[in-house]
Design an enzyme around this catalytic site. Structure first.
Site, mmCIF file in Angstrom:
data_model
loop_
_atom_site.group_PDB
_atom_site.id
_atom_site.type_symbol
_atom_site.label_atom_id
_atom_site.label_comp_id
_atom_site.label_asym_id
_atom_site.label_seq_id
_atom_site.Cartn_x
_atom_site.Cartn_y
_atom_site.Cartn_z
ATOM 1 N N ASP A 21 42.675 31.188 44.893
ATOM 2 C CA ASP A 21 42.131 29.838 45.083
ATOM 3 C C ASP A 21 41.219 29.776 46.309
ATOM 4 O OD1 ASP A 21 41.745 27.185 44.508
ATOM 5 O OD2 ASP A 21 43.602 26.506 45.447
ATOM 6 N N HIS A 38 32.591 32.062 43.698
ATOM 7 C CA HIS A 38 33.221 32.884 42.647
ATOM 8 C C HIS A 38 32.647 34.309 42.677
ATOM 9 C CE1 HIS A 38 35.293 29.425 41.193
ATOM 10 N NE2 HIS A 38 34.239 28.826 40.676
ATOM 11 N N LEU A 132 47.844 51.834 37.475
ATOM 12 C CA LEU A 132 47.960 50.403 37.786
ATOM 13 C C LEU A 132 47.587 49.622 36.527
ATOM 14 C CD1 LEU A 132 48.025 47.941 39.864
ATOM 15 C CD2 LEU A 132 45.552 48.258 40.042
HETATM 16 C C1 FPP Z 1 39.883 29.081 42.064
HETATM 17 O O1 FPP Z 1 39.004 28.669 43.091
HETATM 18 C C2 FPP Z 1 39.308 30.211 41.362
HETATM 19 C C3 FPP Z 1 38.986 30.220 40.040
HETATM 20 C C4 FPP Z 1 39.203 29.067 39.158
HETATM 21 C C5 FPP Z 1 38.352 31.390 39.413
HETATM 22 C C6 FPP Z 1 38.685 32.726 39.970
HETATM 23 C C7 FPP Z 1 37.680 33.671 39.495
HETATM 24 C C8 FPP Z 1 37.150 34.702 40.187
HETATM 25 C C9 FPP Z 1 37.614 35.118 41.515
HETATM 26 C C10 FPP Z 1 36.012 35.508 39.636
HETATM 27 C C11 FPP Z 1 36.167 36.078 38.268
HETATM 28 C C12 FPP Z 1 37.393 36.881 38.073
HETATM 29 C C13 FPP Z 1 37.474 38.193 37.791
HETATM 30 C C14 FPP Z 1 38.809 38.797 37.523
HETATM 31 C C15 FPP Z 1 36.306 39.099 37.731
HETATM 32 P P1 FPP Z 1 38.445 27.181 43.052
HETATM 33 O O2 FPP Z 1 37.111 27.218 42.383
HETATM 34 O O3 FPP Z 1 39.440 26.280 42.412
HETATM 35 O O4 FPP Z 1 38.291 26.877 44.579
HETATM 36 P P2 FPP Z 1 38.419 25.441 45.265
HETATM 37 O O5 FPP Z 1 39.872 25.046 45.185
HETATM 38 O O6 FPP Z 1 37.991 25.724 46.649
HETATM 39 O O7 FPP Z 1 37.508 24.519 44.538
#
Ligand code: FPP
Length: 248
Positions: A21, A38, A132
């Protein structure tokens, strides 16, 4: 990259699950679009996968996209899908070299066809690897997983394949997406929020939970090492007393 001296190599968590997150907030702080967060978050994924494998973690489950994330603006959803596809395409060589097997949990039928096909091809090509397991939670929700499992069990009871007395923990485990995987030992959530957000609700019953204020794009080797060190400092009692645990 051997196990760092600050960690006990004989007590590495077998299964680490991570709620990644904070990407959006991290980007906003730098006046950048959310997708930039992201994108840099993918660099964290690469780094953590590498260290997890090197340090002897057996399963790393990453919450990459939840059932609720479909409600985000279409451009963010599309951007995340693109990042996922690129990641899979770019990382295949490294997964094969580092003996990493890719698996996934969630309703992947909802993913765009090109992403799903890349995912399935990567899973097939890495199926023989065993150092893994990189397990991506995609279009995943703990409640939806339980509903699906319960429906399947109900059908098996109706058809006579199963009796209601057969429904125990093992039976439920075997009807979840995570069938065959050990339960998570350590569940990490970055980004400063302290909740589970529908992640591995059944499986995380006895996981050690570690919350950190570090945003996912900043979660790298040192932060991961600190999370595992904290895990190693805790006593896991599974409902027993401390004295019972110490007497073995
Ligand atoms: C939460 O942060 C994160 C996500 C919803 C997406 C996570 C995805 C990635 C790290 C990239 C793609 C994944 C892979 C495995 C290649 P948020 O957007 O909710 O952050 P915020 O709470 O600050 O808005």
């Amino acid at each position: 990259m051997p196990v760092p001296q600050s960690l006990d190599p004989s007590y590495i968590p077998r299964h680490v699950a991570i709620i990644m997150d904070g990407n959006g907030r991290w980007a906003k702080r730098q006046r950048k679009p959310r997708l930039f967060g992201h994108k840099v978050g993918v660099d964290s994924v690469q780094e953590i996968v590498e260290y997890a494998g090197e340090w002897g973690v057996e399963v790393l489950t990453l919450y990459a996209f939840s059932t609720e994330n479909w409600k985000r603006p279409a451009d963010e959803v599309g951007g995340l899908m693109g990042l996922l596809k690129n990641y899979l395409q770019q990382e295949l060589t490294r997964m094969l070299k580092n003996n990493i097997r890719l698996t996934c949990i969630g309703n992947i039928l909802k993913l765009p066809a090109d992403v799903r096909e890349t995912l399935q091809a990567t899973m097939q090509e890495t199926a023989g690897n065993d150092k893994l397991i990189l397990n991506l939670a995609l279009s995943y929700g703990g409640r939806a997983e339980l509903i699906r499992g319960i429906q399947n069990i109900a059908e098996e009871v109706c058809s006579g394949k199963l009796s209601s007395a057969d429904i125990d923990e093992k039976c439920i485990d075997s009807h979840l997406y995570t069938v065959g995987l050990p339960d998570p030992d350590l569940l990490i959530r970055t980004g400063g929020e302290a909740r589970l957000s529908n992640f591995l609700l059944w499986q995380a019953s006895y996981a050690e939970i570690y919350f950190t204020d570090i945003m996912w794009p900043d979660f790298r080797e040192e932060a991961f090492r600190n999370a595992i060190a904290e895990y190693q400092s805790r006593e896991r009692r599974f409902g027993k007393t401390s004295a019972q645990i110490k007497s073995g």
